[in-house]
Design a protein around this motif. Sequence first.
Motif, short mmCIF file in Angstrom:
data_model
loop_
_atom_site.label_atom_id
_atom_site.label_comp_id
_atom_site.label_asym_id
_atom_site.label_seq_id
_atom_site.Cartn_x
_atom_site.Cartn_y
_atom_site.Cartn_z
N SER A 134 0.84 -1.21 0.00
CA SER A 134 0.00 0.00 0.00
C SER A 134 0.86 1.25 0.00
O SER A 134 0.58 2.21 -0.71
CB SER A 134 -0.93 0.01 1.22
N ASP A 135 1.93 1.25 0.80
CA ASP A 135 2.85 2.38 0.82
C ASP A 135 3.45 2.61 -0.57
O ASP A 135 3.56 3.76 -1.02
CB ASP A 135 3.98 2.17 1.83
N THR A 136 3.83 1.54 -1.25
CA THR A 136 4.37 1.64 -2.61
C THR A 136 3.32 2.24 -3.55
O THR A 136 3.62 3.13 -4.34
CB THR A 136 4.82 0.26 -3.12
N PHE A 137 2.09 1.76 -3.44
CA PHE A 137 1.01 2.30 -4.27
C PHE A 137 0.82 3.79 -4.03
O PHE A 137 0.79 4.59 -4.98
CB PHE A 137 -0.30 1.54 -4.00
N PHE A 138 0.69 4.20 -2.77
CA PHE A 138 0.47 5.62 -2.48
C PHE A 138 1.66 6.47 -2.91
O PHE A 138 1.49 7.61 -3.34
CB PHE A 138 0.11 5.84 -1.01
N GLU A 139 2.84 5.92 -2.85
CA GLU A 139 4.03 6.64 -3.33
C GLU A 139 3.95 6.80 -4.85
O GLU A 139 4.30 7.86 -5.38
CB GLU A 139 5.31 5.92 -2.92
N MET A 140 3.51 5.76 -5.56
CA MET A 140 3.34 5.85 -7.01
C MET A 140 2.36 6.96 -7.36
O MET A 140 2.58 7.73 -8.29
CB MET A 140 2.81 4.51 -7.57
N VAL A 141 1.27 7.04 -6.61
CA VAL A 141 0.24 8.05 -6.86
C VAL A 141 0.78 9.45 -6.55
O VAL A 141 0.58 10.38 -7.33
CB VAL A 141 -1.03 7.75 -6.03
N ARG A 142 1.48 9.58 -5.41
CA ARG A 142 2.01 10.90 -5.02
C ARG A 142 3.06 11.42 -5.99
O ARG A 142 3.15 12.62 -6.22
CB ARG A 142 2.63 10.81 -3.62
N THR A 143 3.88 10.54 -6.51
CA THR A 143 4.98 10.98 -7.37
C THR A 143 4.62 11.03 -8.84
O THR A 143 5.44 11.42 -9.66
CB THR A 143 6.22 10.07 -7.19
N GLN A 144 3.38 10.69 -9.17
CA GLN A 144 2.93 10.72 -10.55
C GLN A 144 2.64 12.15 -10.96
O GLN A 144 1.68 12.74 -10.47
CB GLN A 144 1.68 9.87 -10.71
N PRO A 145 3.48 12.75 -11.83
CA PRO A 145 3.18 14.12 -12.27
C PRO A 145 1.84 14.16 -12.99
O PRO A 145 1.58 13.33 -13.84
CB PRO A 145 4.32 14.46 -13.23
#
Length: 160
Positions: A134-145
């Motif tokens: 889940s942390d990886t997923f939320f990081e993907m979402v946060r860092t997605q320009p």
Amino acid sequence: MGKNAQGRVALMSIRPEFSDAILSGEKVVEFRKRPVADDVSHVLIYATMPVGSLVGWFAVRGQKTMSPKELWSTFRAVGGISKCRFFEYYDQREQGTGILVDSAARFPRPVPLSELGTSLRPPQSFQYLTAAQSDTFFEMVRTQPSDELESELYPLARVG
């Protein structure tokens, strides 16, 4: 739960035609034979073969469990599925669940499932991500320009 709350994440296998409809805003309810846990805030979409990758995600607004007849009556206009296919899916079922989409976003390119962990396999229906996944997923979402998103995160039509 809405797009800003971070609850549990469900990884859901969805046929490509339905995942595209969700991500385009045409389909704002995902039909399932059983509900997800009440604390699920996001669904990570794994488009089944021939795509075989993570294609995007949606924030969960809620879910409704009722008879297939009631589900169809309530959500047929925004379900993105034909009546025949819908009732074939729920054949012999007394209850079904509609998971309401709050907002959705498509990844700029398909993401291999292995990016969430080597032991992860596509679920038959859905599975819950571990805390680390889940942390990886939320990081993907946060860092997605946002300018790289094929379609911006958008609020969807309110239903139910």
